[in-house]
Write a protein that holds these residues in place. Structure first.
Motif, PDB file in Angstrom:
ATOM      1  N   GLU A 179      -6.802  -2.651   1.603  1.00 24.13           N
ATOM      2  CA  GLU A 179      -5.214  -2.242   2.087  1.00 24.13           C
ATOM      3  C   GLU A 179      -5.259  -1.981   3.583  1.00 24.13           C
ATOM      4  O   GLU A 179      -6.118  -1.203   4.005  1.00 24.13           O
ATOM      5  CB  GLU A 179      -4.838  -1.286   0.893  1.00 24.13           C
ATOM      6  CG  GLU A 179      -3.332  -0.422   1.328  1.00 24.13           C
ATOM      7  CD  GLU A 179      -3.058   0.809   0.611  1.00 24.13           C
ATOM      8  OE1 GLU A 179      -1.789   0.940   0.555  1.00 24.13           O
ATOM      9  OE2 GLU A 179      -4.084   1.442   0.143  1.00 24.13           O
ATOM     10  N   LEU A 180      -4.188  -2.383   4.220  1.00 18.71           N
ATOM     11  CA  LEU A 180      -3.947  -2.042   5.704  1.00 18.71           C
ATOM     12  C   LEU A 180      -2.764  -1.198   5.688  1.00 18.71           C
ATOM     13  O   LEU A 180      -1.794  -1.715   5.195  1.00 18.71           O
ATOM     14  CB  LEU A 180      -3.727  -3.380   6.348  1.00 18.71           C
ATOM     15  CG  LEU A 180      -3.673  -3.258   8.031  1.00 18.71           C
ATOM     16  CD1 LEU A 180      -5.027  -2.748   8.540  1.00 18.71           C
ATOM     17  CD2 LEU A 180      -3.205  -4.486   8.670  1.00 18.71           C
ATOM     18  N   ASP A 181      -2.872  -0.001   6.150  1.00 22.61           N
ATOM     19  CA  ASP A 181      -1.742   0.834   6.215  1.00 22.61           C
ATOM     20  C   ASP A 181      -0.736   0.684   7.171  1.00 22.61           C
ATOM     21  O   ASP A 181      -1.021  -0.398   8.022  1.00 22.61           O
ATOM     22  CB  ASP A 181      -2.220   2.509   6.084  1.00 22.61           C
ATOM     23  CG  ASP A 181      -3.019   2.927   7.339  1.00 22.61           C
ATOM     24  OD1 ASP A 181      -2.571   2.419   8.306  1.00 22.61           O
ATOM     25  OD2 ASP A 181      -3.556   3.931   7.201  1.00 22.61           O
ATOM     26  N   ALA A 240     -10.441   0.624   1.328  1.00 22.38           N
ATOM     27  CA  ALA A 240     -11.045  -0.166   0.378  1.00 22.38           C
ATOM     28  C   ALA A 240     -11.062   0.815  -0.738  1.00 22.38           C
ATOM     29  O   ALA A 240     -11.810   1.798  -0.917  1.00 22.38           O
ATOM     30  CB  ALA A 240     -12.147  -0.553   0.785  1.00 22.38           C
ATOM     31  N   TRP A 241     -10.382   0.570  -1.869  1.00 26.77           N
ATOM     32  CA  TRP A 241     -10.198   1.579  -2.725  1.00 26.77           C
ATOM     33  C   TRP A 241     -10.911   0.930  -4.364  1.00 26.77           C
ATOM     34  O   TRP A 241     -10.861  -0.120  -4.472  1.00 26.77           O
ATOM     35  CB  TRP A 241      -8.530   1.562  -3.262  1.00 26.77           C
ATOM     36  CG  TRP A 241      -7.862   2.297  -2.409  1.00 26.77           C
ATOM     37  CD1 TRP A 241      -7.208   1.746  -1.260  1.00 26.77           C
ATOM     38  CD2 TRP A 241      -7.647   3.730  -2.318  1.00 26.77           C
ATOM     39  NE1 TRP A 241      -6.456   2.894  -0.592  1.00 26.77           N
ATOM     40  CE2 TRP A 241      -6.777   4.164  -1.166  1.00 26.77           C
ATOM     41  CE3 TRP A 241      -7.969   4.826  -3.032  1.00 26.77           C
ATOM     42  CZ2 TRP A 241      -6.320   5.206  -0.883  1.00 26.77           C
ATOM     43  CZ3 TRP A 241      -7.747   6.017  -2.865  1.00 26.77           C
ATOM     44  CH2 TRP A 241      -6.821   6.265  -1.700  1.00 26.77           C
ATOM     45  N   LEU A 242     -11.453   2.119  -4.700  1.00 25.86           N
ATOM     46  CA  LEU A 242     -12.166   1.886  -6.072  1.00 25.86           C
ATOM     47  C   LEU A 242     -11.478   2.779  -6.919  1.00 25.86           C
ATOM     48  O   LEU A 242     -11.362   4.048  -6.907  1.00 25.86           O
ATOM     49  CB  LEU A 242     -13.493   2.278  -6.176  1.00 25.86           C
ATOM     50  CG  LEU A 242     -14.108   2.217  -7.490  1.00 25.86           C
ATOM     51  CD1 LEU A 242     -14.536   1.137  -8.051  1.00 25.86           C
ATOM     52  CD2 LEU A 242     -15.642   2.906  -7.456  1.00 25.86           C
ATOM     53  N   GLY A 243     -10.684   2.352  -8.031  1.00 23.06           N
ATOM     54  CA  GLY A 243      -9.579   3.136  -8.694  1.00 23.06           C
ATOM     55  C   GLY A 243      -8.245   3.215  -8.192  1.00 23.06           C
ATOM     56  O   GLY A 243      -7.941   2.313  -7.311  1.00 23.06           O
ATOM     57  N   ASP A 244      -7.354   3.725  -8.836  1.00 27.13           N
ATOM     58  CA  ASP A 244      -6.026   3.823  -8.538  1.00 27.13           C
ATOM     59  C   ASP A 244      -5.472   4.835  -7.373  1.00 27.13           C
ATOM     60  O   ASP A 244      -5.885   5.783  -7.381  1.00 27.13           O
ATOM     61  CB  ASP A 244      -5.385   4.359  -9.751  1.00 27.13           C
ATOM     62  CG  ASP A 244      -3.672   4.294  -9.539  1.00 27.13           C
ATOM     63  OD1 ASP A 244      -3.235   3.800  -8.583  1.00 27.13           O
ATOM     64  OD2 ASP A 244      -2.873   4.721 -10.489  1.00 27.13           O
TER      65      ASP A 244
END
Length: 402
Positions: A45-47, A54-58
């Motif tokens: 994700e680029l904010d 870089a997300w692991l999970g919600d």
């Protein structure tokens, strides 16, 4: 990972790195980050401010544990400042998966943009924008040495500059941010420890000194007739060293701009930037006041006008004691009995320091055997880096896993 990232933005002549914000080298670093995230099945994700996640999970679940650092560099910087924290974050996740760790909280790895401020002159732009410490209006006024504005640079790199600004909703979803960083000093080397925990970041700031004199011919102007701002500047550099030494602080003039910048011309303007840091606010104020007082005396003596402008300032950052103590407990429990994890302060600024006013933050340091940083000679031994990865994995497991 280290071998893949190492060539990006490296100057063939100096051997140092020139990974400046919103340039080609920065884009290559960002592409590398995205590839590492996607290779691990993480959601990239680029904010709104150009920071990468870089997300692991919600991501929306809240109470997330975040780690990471930055990938940009100072001019001709070293390989470890920033990138070690990002590479170690991905490696720590690999380690935890190897342990079959069960995550009970969302985990994210972040690459904050423009941490060093090498291009636009202000450090930690990405995290400052997110935390609301830098407004969109202020950011839009930032310009590099060529006159390119931050919005122009962002737009050329494919990012919408009109979207930048405070991101309180994102930060509210973060329960803890832990940044691993190579130590920028020799405290761990002197104690023989491989990994340390940060206690605080010294207050620090940047001040611009403008010495305005009179341009004239270097060969025909008598010494007594000169209004040479270079003399006042040179004496001020020596004064900064003296004031810092007396106070037990640090003060550095590391950047200078001269007009008209000709070998055979007396300058009309010498602009120098002071960086000063101290263990407490009172000491820092004493040093900066002493340097400015001396500079004005030298300027008056040479018929030179002086303006002093504070361009940035960060007060002392005390990392949250509860999180710091929990990390110390985790590492004390997981480590061999003969491996101490000391707590130490630092004079270097970091994204973790910016975010500390909004969310709980902490830092881990990896031993730097020479203490050299912001230089191609910056170095950390491989076994110390591995110890840092293991320590970070232990911390993330203790904070985010059953």
């Amino acid at each position: 990972m280290w071998r893949q990232l190492a060539p990006v933005g490296r100057h063939p002549g100096s051997g140092g790195y020139r990974r400046f914000a919103w340039t080609g080298a920065d884009a290559d670093c960002r592409a590398w980050f995205r590839e590492q995230a996607e290779a691990r099945g993480l959601v990239h994700e680029l904010d709104r401010n150009g920071n990468q996640w870089a997300w692991l999970g919600d991501p929306t679940a809240g109470d997330a544990v975040v780690t990471g650092s930055h990938l940009d560099s100072v001019p001709d910087g070293g390989a470890f400042d920033g990138p070690l924290g990002v590479v170690s974050s991905f490696a720590a996740l690999d380690e935890l998966r190897g342990r079959n760790a069960r995550f009970t909280k969302p985990l994210a790895i972040v690459n904050f943009g423009d941490e060093e401020g090498a291009r636009f002159g202000l450090a930690c732009v990405g995290s400052r924008l997110a935390a609301g410490e830098l407004t969109a209006e202020q950011a839009h006024r930032l310009r590099d040495a060529d006159g390119t504005s931050l919005p122009q640079a962002m737009e050329a790199a494919g990012h919408d500059p009109d979207a930048i600004g405070a991101d309180p909703e994102r930060l509210a979803r973060i329960g803890a941010f832990v940044e691993l960083h190579v130590e920028q000093g020799r405290a761990l080397d002197l104690t023989g420890d491989r990994v340390g925990i940060a206690s605080a970041i010294w207050p620090h700031g940047r001040w611009r000194f403008d010495f305005r004199g009179e341009a004239n011919h270097a060969g025909t102007t008598r010494l007594v007739d000169r209004r040479d701002p270079m003399l006042s500047y040179a004496e001020t550099v020596l004064a900064a060293r003296r004031e810092a030494q007396l106070a037990g602080a640090v003060a550095t003039f590391g950047k200078i701009s001269v007009e008209p910048n000709g070998v055979n011309a007396i300058p009309s303007l010498v602009r120098g930037w002071l960086d000063s840091r101290a263990a407490d606010q009172t000491t820092l104020d004493t040093v900066v006041h002493g340097v400015e007082k001396a500079a004005r005396e030298y300027a008056d003596a040479h018929g030179v006008h002086l303006d002093v402008v504070r361009e940035s300032f960060t007060p002392v950052v005390e990392f949250e004691h509860a999180l710091r103590n929990e990390i110390a407990r985790i590492l004390g429990r997981e480590r061999e009995a003969d491996l101490r994890v000391p707590v130490l302060g630092t004079g270097a600024g970091h994204d973790a320091g910016i975010l500390s006013a909004t969310i709980p933050t902490a830092m881990l340091f990896v031993r730097n055997p020479t203490g050299v940083s912001h230089s191609p000679a910056e170095y950390a031994a491989e076994d110390d880096c591995v110890a840092g990865v293991t320590a970070l994995a232990d911390v993330l497991e203790g904070l985010a896993c059953k």
